[in-house]
Design a protein around this motif. Structure first.
Motif, short mmCIF file in Angstrom:
data_model
loop_
_atom_site.label_atom_id
_atom_site.label_comp_id
_atom_site.label_asym_id
_atom_site.label_seq_id
_atom_site.Cartn_x
_atom_site.Cartn_y
_atom_site.Cartn_z
N GLU A 107 -4.10 -0.62 9.47
CA GLU A 107 -2.80 -0.41 10.12
C GLU A 107 -2.16 0.89 9.64
OE1 GLU A 107 -1.54 -5.04 11.09
OE2 GLU A 107 -0.71 -4.05 9.30
N SER A 108 -2.32 1.20 8.35
CA SER A 108 -1.79 2.47 7.83
C SER A 108 -2.49 3.66 8.48
CB SER A 108 -1.95 2.51 6.31
OG SER A 108 -1.48 3.75 5.78
N LEU A 165 0.86 -1.17 0.00
CA LEU A 165 0.00 0.00 0.00
C LEU A 165 0.90 1.23 0.00
CD1 LEU A 165 -2.56 1.74 0.65
CD2 LEU A 165 -2.18 1.15 3.05
N ASP A 166 0.71 2.11 -0.96
CA ASP A 166 1.45 3.38 -1.00
C ASP A 166 0.75 4.33 -0.04
OD1 ASP A 166 2.38 5.99 -1.59
OD2 ASP A 166 3.02 5.32 -3.59
N ARG A 167 1.40 4.67 1.06
CA ARG A 167 0.74 5.45 2.10
C ARG A 167 0.53 6.90 1.70
NH1 ARG A 167 2.85 6.18 7.01
NH2 ARG A 167 0.73 6.44 7.81
N SER A 190 -0.98 8.26 14.66
CA SER A 190 0.10 8.44 15.63
C SER A 190 1.19 9.38 15.12
CB SER A 190 0.73 7.08 15.97
OG SER A 190 1.36 6.51 14.83
N GLY A 191 0.96 9.98 13.94
CA GLY A 191 1.92 10.94 13.40
C GLY A 191 3.10 10.31 12.70
N ALA A 192 2.97 9.04 12.29
CA ALA A 192 4.10 8.33 11.67
C ALA A 192 4.11 8.51 10.16
CB ALA A 192 4.04 6.85 12.03
N ASP A 193 4.00 9.76 9.71
CA ASP A 193 4.07 10.07 8.29
C ASP A 193 5.40 10.72 7.98
OD1 ASP A 193 1.51 9.09 7.75
OD2 ASP A 193 0.58 11.00 8.29
N HIS A 194 5.89 10.51 6.76
CA HIS A 194 7.21 11.02 6.39
C HIS A 194 7.28 12.54 6.44
CE1 HIS A 194 11.03 11.53 4.38
NE2 HIS A 194 10.45 12.28 3.45
N ASP A 195 8.36 13.04 7.03
CA ASP A 195 8.66 14.47 7.05
C ASP A 195 10.12 14.63 6.64
OD1 ASP A 195 8.00 17.36 8.07
OD2 ASP A 195 9.89 16.83 9.04
N GLN A 196 10.34 15.33 5.54
CA GLN A 196 11.69 15.42 4.99
C GLN A 196 12.66 16.10 5.95
OE1 GLN A 196 12.70 13.88 2.48
NE2 GLN A 196 14.57 14.83 1.71
#
Length: 535
Positions: free
Chosen positions: A235-236, A191-193, A242-248
């Motif tokens: 699960e995604s 799955l592409d989040r 919980s804030g577990a998304d990519h941040d550069q």
């Protein structure tokens, strides 16, 4: 502005070229699949036609990054190898590193030359000791880390449990970019989040070619995969909550780690790994100098040597120095200065390296790895530059834990023996310690792990014609000391003082108890731990 930091002519062009570079190392515990991933990435970049398993089963060949005969025979990486290729307009300098813990010093040198690392984890084992040790080096250097969960096509741990382990064990917040559809051992796709879409993989014969991919909408994925897709989405969503998304920004600051799921041997998810390296991987930045401050990327040419390797071509007894360009433009034939000696170094023979294969290189930019041929005077950690003197911090040597006296079996081959020992020392294959008591005919080899001795003896015999015998010593740890301490330690049971080729004086101890006793009885002696030493 100091003369040596004035931007060179064409600085804009240098900055533009540097922005295209991604220089990254692959690190992991042994058998996690580093060399397989390295070759799979090259396959997806279309620079090789077929991938090969490390063990070369059936009709498959050994990986392109494992070129040494011992590597092919054992199915492990013993030396580091650099692969350069283009992908989506970027130039990727990918450095595969030795997997075995005995060669962690070689990996340490590589990590001093890259801008980021791919941390490869076995889905069934999670974070293992060697991975943790190498991650600490990344932390020390503040290197951004991209995590790849490998072998998801085999039974393994729960995906969410792996995320918890990463955060609790090494303190990096995992921010998955992809999420597996299907539990470990039932790898259907990801799955592409970021888009919510589904990439489904199809197997190929032995994973030797790029795995076909089907890109489906969430609705199509739900219809095809049912409960497995529902679980992945739930699960995604939990990760997002919980804030577990990519941040550069936090990734480049080495506080978070993007995570992807893959099977390198099946070529599942590898294309996304390569795309991610290009999309989020850092470009070269100014490099710290010994004198303080940092060398701008657009400054005149400078480079750091991070590896010296001989024996890559049995037909030619040349020596190849791997140099990472730190600033400016490298042009083949230019005369540069070896900062350590102040002497000129001619670069007539310069190569781009792809595993064992070489091609002549005319120009290179910050981030690129250049192979310099016949680099007899270069050692790992040396700086090369043009113009006013530039010197980058040296690459420290690891603390050795294994020691053996080496002697030539045939005294008539003494010349070949001395030449071989000197070369292995310069390359950093082993550390060489000497003392007046033992003499030049019986130096002490010091190693992080015993397999280094196997490589040294193999190369002494096959490259220099000098068969040797080893007499293993009982010492188990070393501490940095000085000449004044030598007299105090002379004759102390379980202790020996020798000098390394770089001038460092090392005191060897049979065990920690003996070290503690000596420290207690001689509190004023200098006995400092070395890099990587057990304290």
């Amino acid at each position: 502005m100091a003369p040596d930091t004035v931007p060179a002519p064409g600085a804009r062009a240098v900055l533009d070229q540097a922005a295209r570079r991604r220089t990254i190392a692959v690190i992991s515990h042994p058998d996690a699949g580093k060399s397989t991933l390295t070759e799979a990435l090259a396959l997806h970049a279309a620079v090789i036609a077929r991938a090969g398993a490390v063990h070369g089963k059936g009709s498959r060949h050994g990986t392109v990054s494992d070129w040494m005969e011992m590597e092919r025979a054992r199915g492990i990486s013993i030396t580091s190898a650099a692969l350069q290729f283009e992908h989506h307009g970027s130039v990727v300098n990918l450095v595969d590193t030795p997997g075995h813990a005995d060669f962690s010093e070689d990996t340490y040198r590589v990590l001093a030359a890259v801008d980021a690392a791919i941390m490869l984890l076995d889905a069934a084992k999670g974070l293992e000791p060697q991975t943790l040790k190498l991650f600490e080096v990344c932390r020390h250097r503040n290197l951004p880390v991209l995590t790849v969960i490998n072998k998801w096509d085999r039974p393994g741990l729960d995906a969410l449990a792996l995320m918890d382990e990463i955060e609790s064990t090494i303190g990096l917040r995992p921010t998955p970019l992809t999420w597996p559809v299907g539990i470990a051992g039932d790898f259907r796709g990801v799955l592409d989040r970021r888009t919510g879409g589904y990439t489904r993989f199809d197997r190929t014969a032995g994973g030797a070619t790029v795995a076909p991919e089907d890109h489906l909408t969430p609705e199509q994925a739900q219809a095809l995969e049912g409960e497995a897709w529902t679980t992945a989405v739930e699960e995604s969503d939990l990760l997002a909550a919980s804030g577990a998304d990519h941040d550069q920004e936090t990734f480049l600051a080495a506080r978070t780690t993007p995570v992807l799921f893959a099977s390198a041997v099946q070529n599942f998810g590898v294309g996304r790994v390569l795309d991610t390296v290009v999309e989020v991987g850092p470009a070269p930045t100014p490099r710290e100098l010994v004198t303080g401050g940092a060398r701008p990327v657009e400054a005149p040419f400078s480079a750091v040597v991070f590896k010296v390797q001989a024996g890559m071509d049995a037909a030619h007894r040349d020596r190849l120095a791997y140099a990472r360009v730190c600033s400016g433009v490298f042009e083949r034939g230019m005369v540069v200065v070896h900062a350590t000696s102040g002497r000129p170094f001619h670069t007539k023979y310069a190569h781009a390296v792809f595993g064992r294969e070489r091609t002549t290189i005319e120009t290179a930019y910050p981030g690129d790895v250049v192979g310099l041929v016949n680099a007899g005077n270069l050692r790992p950690g040396d700086t090369l530059h043009v113009g006013a003197k530039v010197e980058f911090p040296p690459i420290p040597s690891f603390a050795p834990e294994h020691f053996a006296v080496v002697r030539a079996r045939d005294t008539s081959r003494a010349k070949q023996f001395r030449r071989g020992i000197e070369q292995l020392d310069q390359e950093g294959v082993v550390q060489v310690l000497r003392s007046d008591l033992r003499g030049d005919q019986a130096p002490v080899l010091a190693a992080v792990g015993p397999m280094q001795f196997e490589v040294a003896t193999y190369r002494l015999e096959h490259e220099f014609g000098a068969k040797v015998m080893l007499d293993h010593l009982d010492y188990g740890l070393a501490r940095r000391t000085d000449a004044s301490a030598s007299a105090a330690l002379r004759g102390v049971r379980g202790v020996e003082v020798l000098t390394r080729s770089d001038g460092e004086v090392l005191a060897l101890f049979v065990d920690r108890w003996r070290l503690g006793t000596v420290v207690k009885e001689n509190p004023d002696l200098l006995l400092e731990p070395l890099v990587g030493a057990r304290v």
